[in-house]
Design a protein around this motif. Structure first.
Motif, PDB file in Angstrom:
ATOM      1  N   GLY A   4       0.785  -1.229   0.000  1.00  0.00           N
ATOM      2  CA  GLY A   4       0.000   0.000   0.000  1.00  0.00           C
ATOM      3  C   GLY A   4       0.814   1.275   0.000  1.00  0.00           C
ATOM      4  O   GLY A   4       0.366   2.305  -0.525  1.00  0.00           O
ATOM      5  N   THR A   5       2.024   1.245   0.588  1.00  0.00           N
ATOM      6  CA  THR A   5       2.796   2.483   0.711  1.00  0.00           C
ATOM      7  C   THR A   5       3.104   3.169  -0.619  1.00  0.00           C
ATOM      8  O   THR A   5       3.110   4.415  -0.661  1.00  0.00           O
ATOM      9  CB  THR A   5       4.102   2.232   1.492  1.00  0.00           C
ATOM     10  N   PRO A   6       3.346   2.446  -1.735  1.00  0.00           N
ATOM     11  CA  PRO A   6       3.562   3.177  -2.992  1.00  0.00           C
ATOM     12  C   PRO A   6       2.349   4.002  -3.427  1.00  0.00           C
ATOM     13  O   PRO A   6       2.494   4.952  -4.206  1.00  0.00           O
ATOM     14  CB  PRO A   6       3.845   2.050  -3.999  1.00  0.00           C
ATOM     15  N   LEU A   7       1.162   3.627  -2.929  1.00  0.00           N
ATOM     16  CA  LEU A   7      -0.052   4.366  -3.272  1.00  0.00           C
ATOM     17  C   LEU A   7      -0.260   5.588  -2.385  1.00  0.00           C
ATOM     18  O   LEU A   7      -1.144   6.412  -2.663  1.00  0.00           O
ATOM     19  CB  LEU A   7      -1.267   3.438  -3.146  1.00  0.00           C
ATOM     20  N   MET A   8       0.525   5.716  -1.327  1.00  0.00           N
ATOM     21  CA  MET A   8       0.366   6.829  -0.395  1.00  0.00           C
ATOM     22  C   MET A   8       0.898   8.130  -1.001  1.00  0.00           C
ATOM     23  O   MET A   8       1.745   8.127  -1.894  1.00  0.00           O
ATOM     24  CB  MET A   8       1.098   6.535   0.917  1.00  0.00           C
ATOM     25  N   THR A   9       0.396   9.232  -0.487  1.00  0.00           N
ATOM     26  CA  THR A   9       0.857  10.568  -0.861  1.00  0.00           C
ATOM     27  C   THR A   9       1.753  11.089   0.245  1.00  0.00           C
ATOM     28  O   THR A   9       1.337  11.143   1.410  1.00  0.00           O
ATOM     29  CB  THR A   9      -0.345  11.512  -1.062  1.00  0.00           C
ATOM     30  N   GLU A  10       2.977  11.458  -0.097  1.00  0.00           N
ATOM     31  CA  GLU A  10       3.923  11.913   0.913  1.00  0.00           C
ATOM     32  C   GLU A  10       3.388  13.143   1.647  1.00  0.00           C
ATOM     33  O   GLU A  10       2.672  13.980   1.075  1.00  0.00           O
ATOM     34  CB  GLU A  10       5.274  12.240   0.270  1.00  0.00           C
ATOM     35  N   SER A  11       3.727  13.238   2.913  1.00  0.00           N
ATOM     36  CA  SER A  11       3.287  14.353   3.753  1.00  0.00           C
ATOM     37  C   SER A  11       3.765  15.691   3.188  1.00  0.00           C
ATOM     38  O   SER A  11       4.972  15.895   3.006  1.00  0.00           O
ATOM     39  CB  SER A  11       3.834  14.174   5.168  1.00  0.00           C
ATOM     40  N   PRO A  12       2.840  16.621   2.905  1.00  0.00           N
ATOM     41  CA  PRO A  12       3.264  17.943   2.425  1.00  0.00           C
ATOM     42  C   PRO A  12       4.180  18.651   3.416  1.00  0.00           C
ATOM     43  O   PRO A  12       5.105  19.371   3.022  1.00  0.00           O
ATOM     44  CB  PRO A  12       1.941  18.696   2.257  1.00  0.00           C
ATOM     45  N   ARG A  13       3.925  18.427   4.680  1.00  0.00           N
ATOM     46  CA  ARG A  13       4.741  19.100   5.688  1.00  0.00           C
ATOM     47  C   ARG A  13       6.191  18.618   5.632  1.00  0.00           C
ATOM     48  O   ARG A  13       7.131  19.409   5.752  1.00  0.00           O
ATOM     49  CB  ARG A  13       4.158  18.849   7.084  1.00  0.00           C
ATOM     50  N   PHE A  14       6.392  17.312   5.457  1.00  0.00           N
ATOM     51  CA  PHE A  14       7.755  16.793   5.323  1.00  0.00           C
ATOM     52  C   PHE A  14       8.435  17.395   4.103  1.00  0.00           C
ATOM     53  O   PHE A  14       9.608  17.780   4.144  1.00  0.00           O
ATOM     54  CB  PHE A  14       7.746  15.275   5.206  1.00  0.00           C
ATOM     55  N   LEU A  15       7.714  17.491   2.972  1.00  0.00           N
ATOM     56  CA  LEU A  15       8.298  18.021   1.743  1.00  0.00           C
ATOM     57  C   LEU A  15       8.734  19.472   1.905  1.00  0.00           C
ATOM     58  O   LEU A  15       9.767  19.884   1.372  1.00  0.00           O
ATOM     59  CB  LEU A  15       7.301  17.885   0.593  1.00  0.00           C
ATOM     60  N   VAL A  16       7.966  20.246   2.670  1.00  0.00           N
ATOM     61  CA  VAL A  16       8.365  21.635   2.921  1.00  0.00           C
ATOM     62  C   VAL A  16       9.646  21.678   3.751  1.00  0.00           C
ATOM     63  O   VAL A  16      10.526  22.511   3.516  1.00  0.00           O
ATOM     64  CB  VAL A  16       7.225  22.406   3.616  1.00  0.00           C
TER      65      VAL A  16
END
Length: 543
Positions: free
Chosen positions: A210-222
Motif C-alpha cells: 500500500g505504501t507506494p499508493l500513499m501521498t507523501e506528507s506535504p509538511r515533510f516536503l516543505v
C-alpha cells in the motif's frame, strides 16, 4: 455521550473530507495492526504443545524453558528499541512514505524468517526473525502516527490518529484469537503453530504493497524545501485545486510553521537534538515522558500480553483451549475500553485523573489475585474445573483490564505529545518510543523467571508499583487537557506544582479571555503560533 461531530478551525469545503485522506491514513495504520498482532500472538504461540514439540522444548527444564521463551519474546522488543531510534533519521532523510515502505519490507523479511524455522533449522533463525521484525515495527511505530497527524485536516485529526490506536487493538484481538482458533480446529502439528506466525505477513504485506499508493506528507516536503511537490500533494489530499483559498491558506501556514521551527531549533537533522539537550526544562520533560512508560510497564501489562497463558495457569486455568479462550476475552475487553477512552474519557476526566484512577483500581485487583494464589495455591491443586475462588480471581483480572485499558494504555502517549513544542516533537517522540520498547524488553526478558521464582509475589510486586505510581503522577505529572500548546510551559513553571498547575493556568486563561472581551487585551495570534497550536498530535501507542 461522546461528541463525534467535526469542530472546524475555519470554514472548510466538504471536499477536504474526501476518501483520499482516509485511504492514506488507513494504509499507514496497517502498521498498527502488525504491531498489535505481533505483540499479542507470540506468547500464546510458543505455549502450544506443537511448537514445543517442533523445537524439542518439552524435555527442557523449567529454567531452560523460561530462558528460551524469554529470548523468543524479548528479541522482538530489542529490535523495536533500535528500530524506533532508526525511525528518526529514516523519517528525516527519506520521508514518512518511504520510511513506512522500508518498515513494511523489513517486517516481511523478519516474518518470513520465522515461518521458515523448523526442527531442521533450530531456533536460531527464529531469534533472527524476531529481531528483524522488531526493527520494522520500531520504525513504523515512530513514523505512522506522525504521518497520519501531518496529513489530517484539523477537524478530523483526532479521528484519524484514533484509527491508529484502534488498529493496534484490533491487531491484538486477532493475535489473541488466532491461536484459540488453530487449537480448536487444527490437530497438534507443524501446521498448527506456523499459521499464527504466517499471518504476520498479511498486515506487513498490505503495508508494503500500500505504501507506494500513499501521498507523501506535504509538511515533510516543505522541511526538505520541495515546496512545489508539497503544494501538489496538499491539493490532492484536500481534493481542491492548488489555487483554492483553503489550500493557499493552509500551505502558507505550513511554510510559516516550518520557518518558525527552524528559527527555534535550527535547520538540519541535529537541530531538534541540540535544542532539547541545551534546555534543562526540555530535558526534564523528556525524562518525565519516558518515565511514564516505565510506570506503564510497571502495571504488568506486557507480562500479561506476552505470557498470558502463564498468567492464567497461575490463577488455576488449565488446558490450552480454556487458557487461550480466557486470553481472547482479555483482548476484547482491551479493545472496548480503548474505544471508550478514545471517544470520551481522555478529554472528560483528563490525563492525570485517569492515570491515578487506573493505578489505584489496578493495584487493588492485583493484590486480590496475589492473595488468592497465596492462600489457595491453585497450581498445586490443579483440577479440570475452576472453583469459585478461581472464578473470582479471573473476574478481578478482567476488572484490572478495565482499569488499565482506559488509563495507562494510551494516555502516556497523549501526555508525551502535548508537553513538547512542535519543533522538537519528532525527536522527543523517537526517544519516548525507544524508552517504551526498552522497558517492554526488560519486562518480557525476565517475566518467565519472575513467575518461576516469585510465584504469587509477581502480582504483589506489580500492585505495589502501581501504588507508587499514584504518588508519582500526583507529585510530578500536571494535567494537560484544554491547555494550548503555547501555554504548556506555564504548567512546568517554578511557581506552580503538578497538583495545582492546571487550575492556575486555566484560571489565567479565563482572566485573559475575559479581559479581551472587555477590550483590555487585543490578542492576535501570529501564523506561527496558530499553526503550532493546531498541530498538537495525540499520538497514542499502547501495549
Amino acid at each position: 455521550m461522546a461528541n463525534l461531530a467535526r469542530i472546524e478551525d475555519r470554514p472548510t469545503p466538504p471536499q477536504v473530507y474526501s476518501w483520499r485522506v482516509y485511504v492514506n491514513a488507513l494504509i499507514a495504520t496497517f502498521a498498527a495492526i502488525m504491531i498489535g498482532y505481533d505483540s499479542a500472538f507470540i506468547g500464546t504461540s510458543i505455549s502450544l504443545t506443537s511448537f514445543k514439540t517442533e523445537f524439542d522444548l518439552l524435555e527442557k527444564s523449567t529454567s531452560e524453558l523460561d530462558l528460551i521463551s524469554a529470548n523468543i519474546v524479548s528479541m522482538y522488543q530489542a529490535g523495536c528499541f533500535f528500530g524506533s531510534i532508526f525511525g528518526y533519521p529514516i523519517g528525516y532523510f527519506y520521508g514518512r512514505k518511504f520510511g513506512l515502505m522500508i518498515a513494511g519490507a523489513v517486517f516481511c523479511v523478519g516474518a518470513a524468517l520465522q515461518v521458515s524455522a523448523s526442527s531442521h533449522t533450530g531456533l536460531g533463525i527464529m531469534y533472527g526473525g524476531r529481531v528483524i521484525v522488531g526493527l520494522g515495527i520500531g520504525v513504523a511505530s515512530n513514523l505512522a502516527p506522525i504521518y497520519v497527524a501531518e496529513i489530517a485536516p484539523p477537524a478530523i485529526r483526532g479521528r484519524l490518529v484514533g484509527m491508529y490506536e484502534m488498529c493496534w487493538q484490533i491487531g491484538g484481538v486477532i493475535g489473541f484469537w488466532i491461536n484459540y482458533g488453530v487449537t480448536e480446529h487444527i490437530a497438534s502439528s507443524h501446521k498448527q503453530w506456523i499459521i499464527a506466525f504466517a499471518v504476520q505477513l498479511i498486515p506487513g504485506g498490505l503495508l508494503l504493497i500500500g505504501t507506494p499508493l500513499m501521498t507523501e506528507s506535504p509538511r515533510f516536503l516543505v522541511t526538505r524545501d520541495r515546496n512545489g511537490q508539497a503544494l501538489r500533494n496538499l491539493s490532492y489530499l484536500r481534493n481542491l485545486p492548488h489555487d483554492a483559498p483553503y489550500i493557499v491558506q493552509e500551505f502558507s501556514e505550513i511554510e510559516a510553521a516550518v520557518a518558525h521551527e527552524r528559527s527555534l531549533a535550527g535547520a538540519g537533522f541535529f537541530g531538534p537534538v541540540k535544542t532539547v539537550m541545551a534546555d534543562t526544562k526540555l530535558i526534564q520533560r523528556l525524562l518525565l515522558g519516558i518515565s511514564l512508560f516505565a510506570w506503564q510497564n510497571a502495571t504488568g501489562i506486557n507480562a500479561i500480553n506476552y505470557y498470558s497463558p502463564t498468567v492464567f495457569k497461575s490463577i488455576g486455568i488449565t488446558g490450552s483451549s480454556t487458557s487461550l479462550l480466557t486470553t481472547g476475552v482479555f483482548g476484547l475487553i482491551k479493545l472496548v475500553c480503548a474505544m471508550v477512552w478514545l471517544l470520551y474519557l481522555v478529554d472528560q476526566l483528563g490525563r492525570r485523573n485517569l492515570l491515578m484512577i487506573g493505578s489505584a483500581g489496578g493495584a487493588v485487583c492485583m493484590y486480590y489475585i496475589g492473595a488468592y494464589i497465596a492462600v489457595a495455591d491453585p497450581a498445586s491443586h490443579s483440577t479440570k474445573t475452576v472453583d469459585a475462588g478461581g472464578k473470582s480471581a479471573v473476574a478481578f483480572f478482567y476488572l484490572w483490564t478495565i482499569f488499565y485499558s482506559p488509563s495507562w494504555n494510551g494516555t502516556p502517549w497523549v501526555v508525551g505529545a502535548e508537553i513538547f513544542p512542535q519543533h522538537v516533537r519528532t525527536f522527543t517522540q523517537a526517544c519516548m518510543a525507544a524508552g517504551n520498547w526498552l522497558f517492554a524488553f526488560l519486562i518480557a526478558r525476565f517475566t518467565p523467571q519472575m513467575f518461576t521464582s516469585m510465584g504469587y509475589g509477581v502480582y504483589l510486586f506489580f500492585a505495589s508499583l502501581m501504588v507508587v505510581s499514584v504518588f508519582f503522577v500526583f507529585f510530578f505529572v500536571p494535567e494537560t487537557k484544554q491547555v494550548p500548546l503555547e501555554r504548556m510551559d506555564e504548567l512546568f513553571a517554578p511557581d506552580v506544582k503538578a497538583w495545582n498547575a492546571h487550575a492556575i493556568v486555566t484560571g489565567r486563561m479565563k482572566d485573559h479571555y475575559q479581559d479581551a472581551e472587555q477590550g483590555k487585551v487585543v490578542r492576535d495570534r501570529s501564523p506561527e503560533l496558530k499553526s503550532e497550536e493546531e498541530q498538537v498530535e495525540r499520538v497514542t501507542y499502547s501495549e
